[in-house]
Scaffold this active site. Structure first.
Site, PDB file in Angstrom:
ATOM      1  N   ILE A  72      41.059  38.206  32.921  1.00 19.56           N
ATOM      2  CA  ILE A  72      41.156  39.620  32.557  1.00 19.56           C
ATOM      3  C   ILE A  72      40.696  40.545  33.672  1.00 19.56           C
ATOM      4  CG2 ILE A  72      40.893  39.174  30.088  1.00 19.56           C
ATOM      5  CD1 ILE A  72      37.962  40.083  30.371  1.00 19.56           C
ATOM      6  N   GLY A  73      40.140  40.004  34.721  1.00 19.42           N
ATOM      7  CA  GLY A  73      39.669  40.870  35.793  1.00 19.42           C
ATOM      8  C   GLY A  73      39.352  40.087  37.043  1.00 19.42           C
ATOM      9  N   GLU A  74      39.113  40.838  38.101  1.00 20.24           N
ATOM     10  CA  GLU A  74      38.841  40.225  39.395  1.00 20.24           C
ATOM     11  C   GLU A  74      37.944  41.154  40.191  1.00 20.24           C
ATOM     12  OE1 GLU A  74      41.469  38.225  42.997  1.00 20.24           O
ATOM     13  OE2 GLU A  74      42.357  38.726  41.063  1.00 20.24           O
ATOM     14  N   GLY A  75      36.954  40.589  40.843  1.00 17.42           N
ATOM     15  CA  GLY A  75      36.022  41.386  41.624  1.00 17.42           C
ATOM     16  C   GLY A  75      35.841  40.836  43.014  1.00 17.42           C
ATOM     17  N   LYS A 117      32.460  34.369  34.045  1.00 15.11           N
ATOM     18  CA  LYS A 117      32.645  34.816  35.421  1.00 15.11           C
ATOM     19  C   LYS A 117      32.635  33.587  36.315  1.00 15.11           C
ATOM     20  CE  LYS A 117      31.053  38.349  38.661  1.00 15.11           C
ATOM     21  NZ  LYS A 117      30.088  39.461  38.886  1.00 15.11           N
ATOM     22  N   ASP A 145      23.976  48.782  42.400  1.00 12.20           N
ATOM     23  CA  ASP A 145      25.423  49.011  42.298  1.00 12.20           C
ATOM     24  C   ASP A 145      25.755  49.732  40.997  1.00 12.20           C
ATOM     25  OD1 ASP A 145      27.965  48.903  43.373  1.00 12.20           O
ATOM     26  OD2 ASP A 145      28.453  46.989  42.436  1.00 12.20           O
ATOM     27  N   GLY A 197      34.341  37.064  42.445  1.00 12.08           N
ATOM     28  CA  GLY A 197      35.019  36.077  41.633  1.00 12.08           C
ATOM     29  C   GLY A 197      35.934  36.720  40.617  1.00 12.08           C
ATOM     30  N   ILE A 198      36.374  35.911  39.669  1.00  9.43           N
ATOM     31  CA  ILE A 198      37.248  36.396  38.609  1.00  9.43           C
ATOM     32  C   ILE A 198      36.510  36.336  37.284  1.00  9.43           C
ATOM     33  CG2 ILE A 198      39.300  35.632  39.853  1.00  9.43           C
ATOM     34  CD1 ILE A 198      39.483  33.292  37.874  1.00  9.43           C
TER      35      ILE A 198
END
EC number: 2.7.11.1
Length: 718
Positions: free
Chosen positions: A454-457, A477, A567, A460-461
């Site tokens: 559902i996401g990526e940073g 994660k 962050d 990682g994913i």
């Protein structure tokens, strides 16, 4: 041929058919509607969100497969100022910020690349060479074309210590006293030689040392009385007949191990050199005011050593100054020998030396206890047998050290010797074994299935998975150990979320090592990130106060524990389906204590970073308050200040200008303006704390979590 025709097979229509996903396209908004969650994450605007960055000064060297040789060129940059480099930011695709991509980016256009000096390109990567006035060594920079609105520590490292600080003709360039807000801060210098995101994948890319014309870097304090007056000089230089060293290890002193406030000499302090030729190509000079004889290297450089088979391996050392008479300073082991505590050591106090890794220490001064991280795991289905007492936690640093070197101090360097042993390296297997000590045994796939990305940073994913027995959804994660800029930061993902539990902090259930990936299993928040709301809707002051109240409660708790998030932004705020707000993304946090009261690493996301972080001044928990103030502007205006500018230019504006303001001040109440003014104070000591802000009258406007739910409905209709 004339036989009987076969009966046509009849296919019935679908039975019990129902439309579960209704997708469409809104021509007015030019957006897809009704997309499944995993599709929406691929098409949403999140790809354009700026990614956080980390200081490359503590990147851990690991053994990796070599990449093919990159040939360097001798072109010099067209412009000396940072502005000439910032122009290219608008032309770069943000998709290159994906740290998990499997291939190199395409070769950048030659026009943009020609702005960067001393390089040539191959497969989209640029190799730089800088000539240090303290060392006749060639330092290779394997870099990638920088990405739009995505800035990592590699970039800003070079932003501070760049080769673009002077004109091409070698004329010195001075910073004036009025060029920056802080009179004591370092000047920003722009070298946008970007390391690729998969930094470790390319560290060992050069197969042999090369001899090319380089740039002579002369960094010195000017004679002016102003603390901002530096002179930067770049002069073309060639060293014909001088043998370059092909084995070298770079030592940094940009550490956060203690409250050192030396704003001018926090430069690369030493180089540990191995010569392959009998002629030592090294110069030493005495640093002003210290009498230290030491060679210097450009900050952020990757020093490569040539393997006998032609493969290159790099080695880094991170000592701190303690012996003014040694060319390589000795690590202060009284501070370095700490019980392995990832929030403290994983962020930016992970000292390394050329011959020894840090040892364990019996005491770490935290705010209330020693925090030796007992094996806490939430009592649930996710619980697996794990280490339960602090005594069972072996110091990771000492564990790794025991695998390689037994000496307790740095030996004196032998600059001309070719037989010196190479500095010890932390192999992937050693690091993995160390990480195994703080995660749970077992494989989460035994009780989880239906993994959907559902996401990526940047690290990682993120997938959602379903618990087999109960059907409950969790978030997982996944972070590949081999694809991290700073592997130590992975410990933050495990320890901070495991040991600090709060109603407004995302709950972590457990963590595992699955192959070469760290998997962190945590609660799944169906509401998504606050970014979706601030991007597609407009929040009223009740809703803004509700978000601020929840975030400040989390920050007050974390700051009391000595944890700096580093962050804070809308991307780090997640929501439940009923509107509750939780803080997440602890991969870049740091721990402060009485022994280590300040940090100095460059960590964060550019548009949200506090001025003191950009200025490389020692900072504490106050940086989270500034970032929260920027997030308030984000909730009001829909984006942070300077968001239409490239990251480096925005950072310069943050550093040099007055605190940013809301675009339409007349739409903001005086109470909200006063609340914002307490957070966006340039002087950290004058900035309000999280606990103080919790008593501000503006937060009395906060409503129940349900007041956020309409916002989630609105952006889902877009």
């Amino acid at each position: 041929m004339f036989g009987k025709k076969k009966k046509k097979i009849e296919i019935s229509g679908p039975s019990n058919f129902e439309h579960r996903v209704h997708t469409g396209f809104d021509p007015q908004e030019q957006k897809f509607t009704g997309l499944p969650q995993q599709w929406h994450s691929l098409l949403a605007d999140t790809a354009n969100r700026p990614k956080p960055m980390v200081d490359p000064s503590c990147i851990t060297p690991i053994q990796l497969a070599p990449m093919k040789t990159i040939v360097r060129g001798n072109k010099s940059c067209k412009e000396s100022s940072i502005n000439g480099l910032l122009e290219d930011f608008d032309n770069i695709s943000v998709t290159r910020s994906n740290s998990l991509r499997k291939e190199s980016p395409p070769t950048p256009d030659q026009g943009a690349a020609s702005r960067i000096q001393g390089h040539s390109e191959e497969n989209g990567f640029i190799t730089f060479s800088q000539y240090s006035s303290e060392s006749d060594t060639t330092t290779d920079y394997t870099t990638e074309k920088y990405r739009d609105r995505s800035l990592y520590g590699d970039d800003l490292d070079l932003y501070y210590r760049g080769s673009h600080a002077a004109k091409q003709n070698g004329h010195a360039m001075k910073m004036k006293h009025g060029d920056a807000y802080y009179p004591e801060m370092k000047p920003l210098k722009s070298d946008l030689a970007r390391f690729p995101v998969d930094y470790h994948t390319h560290l060992d890319s050069l197969s042999k040392a090369s001899e090319y014309g380089d740039l002579k870097w002369d960094y010195q304090r000017a004679s002016s009385s102003s603390p901002l007056d530096y002179s930067f000089q770049l002069t073309p230089s060639r060293t014909a007949g001088t043998s370059r060293c092909s084995k070298e290890s770079l030592a940094y002193s940009e550490s956060d191990w203690g409250p050192s406030f030396d704003d001018y000499d926090r430069r690369p302090k030493s180089s540990y050199l191995h010569q392959t030729s009998p002629q030592p190509a090294m110069r030493q000079r005495s640093k002003s005011g210290s009498g230290l004889q030491e060679p210097m290297m450009p900050f952020g450089a990757s020093a490569f050593k040539t393997h006998p088979q032609g493969h290159s391996y790099n080695s880094y050392t991170y000592p701190r100054l303690s012996e003014p008479t040694m060319c390589i300073p000795k690590v202060d082991y009284d501070r370095a020998q700490m019980v392995f505590s990832p929030p403290l050591s994983g962020s930016d106090t992970y000292p390394r030396g050329p011959t020894k890794l840090p040892q364990s220490q019996s005491k770490v001064g935290y705010s209330s206890s020693s925090h030796q991280y007992p094996g806490y795991h939430k009592a649930s289905l996710y619980h697996h047998p794990s280490l339960q007492t602090s005594s069972q936690y072996i110091s990771t640093a000492s564990y790794l050290s025991s695998l390689s070197i037994s000496s307790s101090t740095y030996p004196p360097p032998s600059w001309g010797s070719s037989s010196d042993q190479q500095p010890s390296r932390v192999s992937h297997e050693q690091f993995r074994a160390a990480l195994q000590l703080v995660v749970s045994p077992g494989d989460p796939r035994e009780y989880l299935d239906n993994f959907i990305k559902i996401g990526e940073g940047s690290t990682g994913i993120v997938c959602i998975a379903t618990e087999k027995h109960t059907g409950k959804q969790v978030a997982v994660k996944k972070m590949d150990l081999r694809k991290q800029q700073r592997r130590e930061l992975l410990f933050n993902e495990v320890v901070i979320m495991r040991d600090y539990h709060h109603d407004n902090v995302v709950d972590m259930y457990n963590s595992y090592l699955v192959g070469d990936e760290l998997w962190v299993v945590m609660e799944f928040l169906e509401g998504g990130a606050l970014t979706d709301i601030v991007t597609h809707t407009r929040m009223n002051e009740e809703q803004i106060a509700t978000v601020c109240l929840s975030v400040l409660k989390a920050l007050s708790y974390l700051h009391n524990q000595g944890v700096i998030h580093r962050d804070i932004k809308s991307d780090s705020i997640l929501l439940t389906s009923d509107g509750r707000i939780k803080l997440s993304d602890f991969g870049f946090c740091a721990q402060v204590s009485k022994e280590v009261p300040k940090r100095k690493s460059l960590v964060g996301t550019p548009y949200w970073m506090a001025p003191e972080v950009i200025s490389r001044l020692p900072y504490g928990t106050e940086v989270d308050i500034w970032s929260l103030g920027i997030m308030v502007i984000e909730m009001i205006d829909g984006e942070p200040p300077y968001f239409n500018e490239p990251p480096l230019q925005a950072m310069r504006r943050i550093r040099d200008s007055l605190p940013p303001r809301v675009k339409d001040l007349h739409k903001v109440s005086s109470m909200l303006r006063g609340f914002l003014d307490l957070m966006l104070v340039r002087e950290p000591s004058q900035r309000a704390t999280a606990q103080e802000l919790l008593g501000h009258p503006f937060l009395k406007l906060a409503g129940p979590p349900s007041c956020i739910v309409p916002l989630m409905r609105q952006y889902r209709h877009h």
